[in-house]
Design an enzyme around this catalytic site. Structure first.
Site, mmCIF file in Angstrom:
data_model
loop_
_atom_site.group_PDB
_atom_site.id
_atom_site.type_symbol
_atom_site.label_atom_id
_atom_site.label_comp_id
_atom_site.label_asym_id
_atom_site.label_seq_id
_atom_site.Cartn_x
_atom_site.Cartn_y
_atom_site.Cartn_z
ATOM 1 C CB SER A 254 -1.267 -0.117 1.240
ATOM 2 O OG SER A 254 -0.190 0.372 2.126
ATOM 3 C CE LYS A 255 -1.888 6.153 -2.487
ATOM 4 N NZ LYS A 255 -4.015 6.270 -2.324
ATOM 5 N NE ARG A 256 0.452 0.796 5.399
ATOM 6 C CZ ARG A 256 0.826 -0.213 6.547
ATOM 7 N NH1 ARG A 256 1.802 -0.227 7.319
ATOM 8 N NH2 ARG A 256 0.278 -1.651 5.563
ATOM 9 C CG HIS A 257 4.459 -1.256 2.031
ATOM 10 N ND1 HIS A 257 3.418 -1.932 1.823
ATOM 11 C CD2 HIS A 257 4.833 -1.656 3.274
ATOM 12 C CE1 HIS A 257 2.993 -2.819 3.201
ATOM 13 N NE2 HIS A 257 4.207 -2.320 3.378
ATOM 14 N N GLY A 258 5.081 3.039 -0.230
ATOM 15 C CA GLY A 258 5.880 4.229 -1.249
ATOM 16 C C GLY A 258 5.508 4.275 -2.607
#
Ligand code: GLU
Ligand code: ZN
Length: 489
Positions: A254-258
């Site tokens: 998800s966006k949390r990872h990049g």
């Protein structure tokens, strides 16, 4: 029977890595079988729909360079390929299911459903869901509701007992207890729009889809779909649920990872070939000991039994490595064209500038090796365009030396440079070497302050090549500026 597969995104966001992975595997499978790859827009969620996302979808795949054979924009014999243009069909089949007693009208209004939900929450029920009230209403009540034109939805009758069995090419036989299936999912909403389940099943059937390849998160929908296929007397396409794509921490990517949206990767300077190559390897192995595959090779080597069951982990560093590899495969001219937009938007050059074109072409051979992303080019190359801020004085000073010594080395370099021709790099390098021996220093020590004076960094592309590009006058000016700076330090 010829293979027909589809990518069926809902245009409710920009295309991301997960979607492209699904599309790519469908494409590879279709092409490996001489089959057809189809795009279908599942745009029935009107609240989250945006035309902008459809545009993004087309642009993304055009940029990536693999495309569907049938779809809204390219046509085909089984269209329309946009669900919102097929609304009448869905109603017809939903009514047919009601007629066959496989589905029913539900007249519950949102108030009743909300009250029901609150009660279930209050009673801490494990299963929050519809209580099947309208499945059992008497025929007269149903007729009365219809006569009063009360709004209704159509719900699928999930069998109350037993199991639903279906087969997955990757996961084998899957058995699902009917009690564990969502109680009577809505097929047709009161506004006449279908839900995902109804539209998806009808379209896959009518479009002649032979294999459904999609993310594993759709497995819980499969038993409902199987029940519908059976009810309609249709054969369910072969299922193949693809392994999940996780972030480095083991959670769903998800966006949390990049970055996850393809246009972010594009902007950062990833090449489509690198993305395709890397994404194709997520959860799939082709041949041992090889990493680099062109799209054509992937098509030739793809087989369903090469897909892994275990989730794949998205490794940003690995992707960067792939990108570096593909950058190195570009010719100097191609690469110069690819980095140009980045240099322009960094304000280093204008669109039309033949002199810069030439300079960049000369720099590419030694820049190439260090470039992992096209977007890194302005930072790596800016010293070739203009003078930069001086780094801290210590940066100029070799180990165990003083600022005064650094200044002395710079003066030495300057005098060598003044009497040299930058077009003959081996000769000039030899001069520096001789000079270093004469004054009893290591070549590296002498060159360190020079490197920082010319490129503003200790770690930079090759020094002599850079000097040749900058030209003698500019190099001497940079040395003088560095000396003045160090004197004042
Ligand atoms: N519209 C669904 C999605 O957004 C399609 C799932 C499927 O392939 O059945 O992914
Ligand atoms: Zn109801």
């Amino acid at each position: 029977m010829s293979v027909r597969v589809r990518y069926a995104p809902s245009p409710t966001g920009n295309q991301h890595i997960g979607g492209v992975r699904t599309a790519l595997i469908n494409y590879l499978f279709a092409k490996s079988q001489g089959g057809t790859f189809i795009l279908r827009l599942e745009d029935t969620d009107r609240t989250r729909y945006s035309q902008e996302y459809v545009q993004n979808l087309y642009e993304t795949f055009r940029w990536l360079g693999f495309y569907w054979d049938e779809g809204p924009d390219v046509g085909g014999s089984k269209g329309p390929y946009v669900q919102s243009e097929r609304i009448d069909l869905y109603r017809r089949y939903a009514e047919e299911l009601v007629f066959m007693d496989k589905a029913y009208y539900c007249f519950c209004d949102s108030e009743r459903l909300e009250k029901l939900r609150q009660e279930q929450v209050a009673q801490k029920k494990d299963e929050i869901g519809y209580d099947r009230h309208c499945r059992y209403i008497a025929e007269e009540e149903r007729a009365r509701n219809l006569a009063e034109a009360r709004p209704y939805v159509i719900r699928l009758k999930i069998p109350l007992h037993g199991i639903t069995v279906f087969h997955d090419a990757l996961l084998g036989q899957i058995e699902w207890k009917n009690e564990d299936i969502s109680p009577d999912p809505v097929l047709l909403k009161s506004d006449g729009f279908p839900t995902y389940h109804l539209a998806n099943v009808i379209d896959d059937h009518l479009m002649g889809i032979t294999h459904i390849m999609r993310a594993q998160e759709w497995i819980p929908s499969a038993p409902m779909h199987k029940i519908m296929y059976d009810a309609l007397g249709w054969e369910m396409p072969e299922l193949c649920h693809l392994p999940m794509v996780l972030g480095p921490d083991g959670h769903k990517l998800s966006k949390r990872h990049g970055a996850t949206a393809v246009n972010e990767f594009k902007k950062a300077g990833y090449l489509p070939e690198a993305l395709i190559n890397y994404i194709a390897l997520l959860g799939c192995s082709y041949e041992d000991g090889r990493d680099i595959y062109s799209l054509d090779e992937l098509v030739r080597l793809f087989r369903i039994d090469r897909l892994n069951k275990a989730p794949a982990v998205f490794d940003y560093q690995k992707l960067e490595w792939f990108n570096g590899q593909y950058i190195r495969m570009k010719s100097d001219k191609e690469l110069a064209e690819l980095i140009r937009p980045y240099l322009i938007s960094a304000g280093l050059r204008k669109e039309e500038d033949p002199q810069k074109d030439q300079m960049e072409l000369a720099a590419i051979p030694f820049i190439k090796e260090r470039l992992k992303l096209l977007g890194d080019s302005p930072a790596i190359m800016s010293y070739l365009y203009k003078r930069l801020d001086m780094p801290a004085a210590e940066e100029f000073v070799p180990k165990k030396a003083s600022i005064d010594e650094a200044i002395m080395y710079l003066e030495e370099c300057r005098s060598i440079l003044e009497s040299s021709n930058l077009d003959d790099l081996p000769a000039i390098e030899e001069k520096f070497r001789e000079r270093a021996t004469v004054i009893g220093k290591k070549l590296g020590d002498i060159l360190m302050p020079l490197r920082v004076a010319i490129t503003y960094s200790r770690v930079s592309p090759p020094l002599f090549e850079s000097m040749r590009i900058l030209g003698k006058d500019e190099c001497i000016k940079r040395i003088e500026a560095a000396v003045a700076y160090l004197r004042g330090a």
